[in-house]
Design a protein around this motif. Structure first.
Motif, PDB file in Angstrom:
ATOM      1  N   THR A 110       0.831  -1.207   0.000  1.00 29.23           N
ATOM      2  CA  THR A 110       0.000   0.000   0.000  1.00 29.23           C
ATOM      3  C   THR A 110       0.863   1.254   0.000  1.00 29.23           C
ATOM      4  OG1 THR A 110      -1.799  -1.140   1.119  1.00 29.23           O
ATOM      5  CG2 THR A 110      -1.784   1.259   1.266  1.00 29.23           C
ATOM      6  N   ILE A 130      -6.929   9.460  -1.464  1.00 21.45           N
ATOM      7  CA  ILE A 130      -7.945   8.954  -0.542  1.00 21.45           C
ATOM      8  C   ILE A 130      -8.700   7.788  -1.158  1.00 21.45           C
ATOM      9  CG2 ILE A 130      -9.810  10.546  -1.200  1.00 21.45           C
ATOM     10  CD1 ILE A 130      -9.036   9.428   2.370  1.00 21.45           C
ATOM     11  N   PHE A 131      -8.957   7.858  -2.466  1.00 19.23           N
ATOM     12  CA  PHE A 131      -9.608   6.757  -3.184  1.00 19.23           C
ATOM     13  C   PHE A 131      -8.721   5.513  -3.129  1.00 19.23           C
ATOM     14  CE2 PHE A 131     -10.235   4.455  -7.226  1.00 19.23           C
ATOM     15  CZ  PHE A 131     -11.554   4.083  -7.050  1.00 19.23           C
ATOM     16  N   THR A 132      -7.431   5.706  -3.334  1.00 21.06           N
ATOM     17  CA  THR A 132      -6.492   4.587  -3.282  1.00 21.06           C
ATOM     18  C   THR A 132      -6.447   3.970  -1.901  1.00 21.06           C
ATOM     19  OG1 THR A 132      -5.171   5.640  -5.002  1.00 21.06           O
ATOM     20  CG2 THR A 132      -4.098   3.911  -3.719  1.00 21.06           C
ATOM     21  N   VAL A 133      -6.463   4.804  -0.862  1.00 26.01           N
ATOM     22  CA  VAL A 133      -6.438   4.299   0.518  1.00 26.01           C
ATOM     23  C   VAL A 133      -7.672   3.438   0.786  1.00 26.01           C
ATOM     24  CG1 VAL A 133      -6.598   4.978   2.941  1.00 26.01           C
ATOM     25  CG2 VAL A 133      -4.985   6.126   1.439  1.00 26.01           C
ATOM     26  N   VAL A 134      -8.838   3.913   0.370  1.00 24.14           N
ATOM     27  CA  VAL A 134     -10.080   3.160   0.599  1.00 24.14           C
ATOM     28  C   VAL A 134     -10.017   1.817  -0.126  1.00 24.14           C
ATOM     29  CG1 VAL A 134     -12.568   3.139   0.159  1.00 24.14           C
ATOM     30  CG2 VAL A 134     -11.475   5.203   1.052  1.00 24.14           C
ATOM     31  N   ILE A 135      -9.592   1.824  -1.385  1.00 30.26           N
ATOM     32  CA  ILE A 135      -9.485   0.582  -2.151  1.00 30.26           C
ATOM     33  C   ILE A 135      -8.479  -0.356  -1.495  1.00 30.26           C
ATOM     34  CG2 ILE A 135      -8.742  -0.399  -4.367  1.00 30.26           C
ATOM     35  CD1 ILE A 135     -11.450   0.957  -4.505  1.00 30.26           C
ATOM     36  N   MET A 150      -7.686  -0.662   1.562  1.00 32.42           N
ATOM     37  CA  MET A 150      -8.163  -1.267   2.809  1.00 32.42           C
ATOM     38  C   MET A 150      -8.763  -2.646   2.528  1.00 32.42           C
ATOM     39  SD  MET A 150      -7.156   0.667   5.017  1.00 32.42           S
ATOM     40  CE  MET A 150      -7.871   0.750   6.608  1.00 32.42           C
TER      41      MET A 150
END
Length: 199
Positions: free
Chosen positions: A141, A153-158, A160
Protein backbone atom coordinates in the motif's frame (compact mmCIF):
# COMPACT_ATOMS: atom_id res chain seq x y z
CA UNK A 1 -3.78 -5.09 17.74
CA UNK A 2 -4.45 -6.72 21.08
CA UNK A 3 -1.85 -9.37 20.26
CA UNK A 4 0.68 -6.69 19.31
CA UNK A 5 0.07 -4.69 22.50
CA UNK A 6 0.15 -7.42 25.12
CA UNK A 7 1.07 -10.66 23.48
CA UNK A 8 -1.08 -13.78 23.59
CA UNK A 9 -0.64 -17.35 24.75
CA UNK A 10 2.00 -18.64 22.38
CA UNK A 11 2.51 -15.21 20.80
CA UNK A 12 5.00 -12.87 22.41
CA UNK A 13 5.38 -9.33 21.10
CA UNK A 14 8.61 -10.41 19.43
CA UNK A 15 6.85 -13.24 17.62
CA UNK A 16 4.02 -10.94 16.53
CA UNK A 17 6.38 -8.38 15.09
CA UNK A 18 8.62 -11.02 13.51
CA UNK A 19 5.64 -12.32 11.49
CA UNK A 20 4.66 -8.77 10.50
CA UNK A 21 8.22 -7.75 9.56
CA UNK A 22 8.96 -10.92 7.54
CA UNK A 23 5.69 -10.34 5.64
CA UNK A 24 6.65 -6.72 5.05
CA UNK A 25 10.38 -6.71 4.42
CA UNK A 26 11.23 -10.25 3.36
CA UNK A 27 8.29 -11.48 1.32
CA UNK A 28 7.72 -8.21 -0.60
CA UNK A 29 11.20 -7.88 -2.18
CA UNK A 30 11.52 -11.61 -2.79
CA UNK A 31 8.09 -11.75 -4.44
CA UNK A 32 8.91 -8.71 -6.59
CA UNK A 33 12.10 -10.36 -7.83
CA UNK A 34 10.36 -13.68 -8.51
CA UNK A 35 7.42 -11.96 -10.24
CA UNK A 36 9.85 -10.01 -12.45
CA UNK A 37 11.72 -13.20 -13.37
CA UNK A 38 8.42 -14.97 -14.11
CA UNK A 39 7.22 -12.12 -16.33
CA UNK A 40 10.52 -12.11 -18.24
CA UNK A 41 10.32 -15.88 -18.77
CA UNK A 42 6.69 -15.73 -19.88
CA UNK A 43 7.48 -12.77 -22.15
CA UNK A 44 10.36 -14.67 -23.77
CA UNK A 45 8.15 -17.76 -24.16
CA UNK A 46 5.39 -15.68 -25.77
CA UNK A 47 7.81 -13.95 -28.16
CA UNK A 48 9.37 -17.27 -29.12
CA UNK A 49 5.99 -18.91 -29.66
CA UNK A 50 4.65 -16.02 -31.73
CA UNK A 51 7.89 -16.03 -33.77
CA UNK A 52 7.47 -19.73 -34.59
CA UNK A 53 3.72 -19.64 -35.20
CA UNK A 54 3.32 -16.37 -37.12
CA UNK A 55 6.27 -14.34 -38.34
CA UNK A 56 4.01 -11.47 -39.48
CA UNK A 57 2.38 -11.23 -36.05
CA UNK A 58 5.83 -11.29 -34.45
CA UNK A 59 6.98 -8.39 -36.66
CA UNK A 60 3.80 -6.49 -35.81
CA UNK A 61 4.45 -7.07 -32.11
CA UNK A 62 8.02 -5.77 -32.42
CA UNK A 63 6.79 -2.70 -34.29
CA UNK A 64 4.24 -2.04 -31.53
CA UNK A 65 6.91 -2.40 -28.82
CA UNK A 66 9.17 0.06 -30.66
CA UNK A 67 6.32 2.58 -30.96
CA UNK A 68 5.52 2.20 -27.25
CA UNK A 69 9.16 2.76 -26.33
CA UNK A 70 9.27 6.03 -28.28
CA UNK A 71 5.84 7.27 -27.16
CA UNK A 72 5.73 9.75 -24.29
CA UNK A 73 2.13 8.87 -23.45
CA UNK A 74 0.29 5.60 -23.85
CA UNK A 75 -2.09 5.62 -26.79
CA UNK A 76 -4.86 3.08 -26.07
CA UNK A 77 -5.63 2.72 -29.76
CA UNK A 78 -2.18 1.19 -30.32
CA UNK A 79 -2.69 -1.69 -27.93
CA UNK A 80 -6.46 -2.25 -28.32
CA UNK A 81 -6.04 -4.78 -31.10
CA UNK A 82 -3.56 -6.77 -29.03
CA UNK A 83 -5.59 -6.68 -25.83
CA UNK A 84 -8.63 -8.08 -27.67
CA UNK A 85 -6.79 -11.19 -28.91
CA UNK A 86 -8.03 -14.36 -27.14
CA UNK A 87 -4.54 -15.64 -26.37
CA UNK A 88 -3.56 -12.31 -24.79
CA UNK A 89 -6.69 -12.38 -22.60
CA UNK A 90 -5.99 -15.99 -21.59
CA UNK A 91 -2.34 -15.20 -20.82
CA UNK A 92 -3.28 -12.11 -18.79
CA UNK A 93 -5.81 -14.16 -16.83
CA UNK A 94 -3.23 -16.89 -16.16
CA UNK A 95 -0.64 -14.36 -14.98
CA UNK A 96 -2.89 -12.06 -12.94
CA UNK A 97 -5.22 -14.66 -11.45
CA UNK A 98 -2.96 -17.68 -11.01
CA UNK A 99 0.81 -17.31 -11.31
CA UNK A 100 1.45 -13.93 -9.65
CA UNK A 101 -0.98 -14.63 -6.76
CA UNK A 102 0.69 -18.04 -6.27
CA UNK A 103 4.07 -16.36 -5.72
CA UNK A 104 2.60 -13.88 -3.23
CA UNK A 105 0.59 -16.52 -1.35
CA UNK A 106 3.64 -18.72 -1.02
CA UNK A 107 5.79 -15.91 0.39
CA UNK A 108 3.44 -13.82 2.58
CA UNK A 109 3.34 -16.35 5.46
CA UNK A 110 7.10 -16.90 5.28
CA UNK A 111 7.34 -16.19 9.02
CA UNK A 112 5.16 -19.25 9.66
CA UNK A 113 7.31 -21.38 7.36
CA UNK A 114 10.48 -20.23 9.14
CA UNK A 115 8.97 -21.16 12.51
CA UNK A 116 7.65 -24.60 11.57
CA UNK A 117 10.28 -26.25 13.76
CA UNK A 118 8.31 -24.92 16.75
CA UNK A 119 5.32 -26.96 15.52
CA UNK A 120 2.71 -24.18 15.71
CA UNK A 121 -0.92 -25.15 16.08
CA UNK A 122 -3.14 -24.41 13.09
CA UNK A 123 -4.56 -21.36 14.94
CA UNK A 124 -1.08 -20.02 15.75
CA UNK A 125 -0.05 -20.55 12.13
CA UNK A 126 -3.24 -18.82 10.94
CA UNK A 127 -2.55 -15.77 13.13
CA UNK A 128 1.09 -15.72 12.04
CA UNK A 129 -0.06 -15.83 8.43
CA UNK A 130 -2.53 -12.99 9.01
CA UNK A 131 0.23 -10.86 10.53
CA UNK A 132 2.55 -11.63 7.60
CA UNK A 133 -0.22 -10.73 5.16
CA UNK A 134 -0.83 -7.43 6.96
CA UNK A 135 2.89 -6.62 6.77
CA UNK A 136 2.94 -7.45 3.07
CA UNK A 137 -0.17 -5.34 2.43
CA UNK A 138 1.20 -2.39 4.41
CA UNK A 139 4.37 -2.19 2.30
CA UNK A 140 2.45 -2.77 -0.93
CA UNK A 141 0.00 0.00 0.00
CA UNK A 142 2.81 2.42 0.82
CA UNK A 143 4.36 1.63 -2.55
CA UNK A 144 1.08 2.31 -4.32
CA UNK A 145 0.56 5.59 -2.47
CA UNK A 146 3.91 6.94 -3.66
CA UNK A 147 2.65 6.68 -7.25
CA UNK A 148 -0.64 8.48 -6.51
CA UNK A 149 -0.96 12.24 -6.87
CA UNK A 150 -4.37 13.79 -6.24
CA UNK A 151 -6.70 10.83 -5.67
CA UNK A 152 -4.86 9.26 -2.76
CA UNK A 153 -7.94 8.95 -0.54
CA UNK A 154 -9.61 6.76 -3.18
CA UNK A 155 -6.49 4.59 -3.28
CA UNK A 156 -6.44 4.30 0.52
CA UNK A 157 -10.08 3.16 0.60
CA UNK A 158 -9.49 0.58 -2.15
CA UNK A 159 -6.30 -0.65 -0.47
CA UNK A 160 -8.16 -1.27 2.81
CA UNK A 161 -10.09 -4.04 1.07
CA UNK A 162 -6.86 -5.35 -0.39
CA UNK A 163 -5.24 -5.39 3.06
CA UNK A 164 -8.10 -7.51 4.39
CA UNK A 165 -7.77 -9.89 1.44
CA UNK A 166 -4.00 -10.23 1.93
CA UNK A 167 -4.45 -10.91 5.65
CA UNK A 168 -7.15 -13.54 5.12
CA UNK A 169 -5.43 -15.39 2.28
CA UNK A 170 -2.10 -15.40 4.09
CA UNK A 171 -3.85 -16.66 7.22
CA UNK A 172 -5.41 -19.49 5.22
CA UNK A 173 -2.02 -20.55 3.88
CA UNK A 174 -0.53 -20.22 7.37
CA UNK A 175 -3.29 -22.49 8.70
CA UNK A 176 -2.40 -25.03 6.00
CA UNK A 177 1.22 -25.08 7.17
CA UNK A 178 0.09 -25.43 10.78
CA UNK A 179 -2.30 -28.27 9.90
CA UNK A 180 0.25 -30.05 7.69
CA UNK A 181 1.08 -32.48 10.48
CA UNK A 182 -2.46 -33.86 10.19
CA UNK A 183 -2.41 -34.11 6.40
CA UNK A 184 -0.08 -32.76 3.72
CA UNK A 185 -3.22 -32.09 1.64
CA UNK A 186 -4.03 -29.24 4.04
CA UNK A 187 -1.15 -27.24 2.55
CA UNK A 188 -2.35 -27.81 -1.01
CA UNK A 189 -6.01 -27.09 -0.17
CA UNK A 190 -5.21 -23.91 1.73
CA UNK A 191 -2.80 -22.72 -0.96
CA UNK A 192 -5.37 -23.34 -3.73
CA UNK A 193 -8.09 -21.60 -1.71
CA UNK A 194 -5.88 -18.56 -1.13
CA UNK A 195 -4.98 -18.32 -4.83
CA UNK A 196 -8.67 -18.58 -5.76
CA UNK A 197 -9.63 -15.76 -3.35
CA UNK A 198 -6.66 -13.61 -4.36
CA UNK A 199 -7.10 -14.17 -8.09
Amino acid sequence: LAIAMGGWDGFSKLRVWSHFVTGAWLSVPVSLVLEFILMMLVGALVLGTVYVVSRSEFNEMLRLLQILQRARTLNPALITTWIAKPWVIALAFLMLSCLLPAIEELLKPIGVILMLRRAPTPMEAFIGGVLGGLGFAAVETLGNLTAVTNIWIFTVVIRMGTMIMHAITSGIVGWGWGAASRSKWNIIRSFATAIFIHG
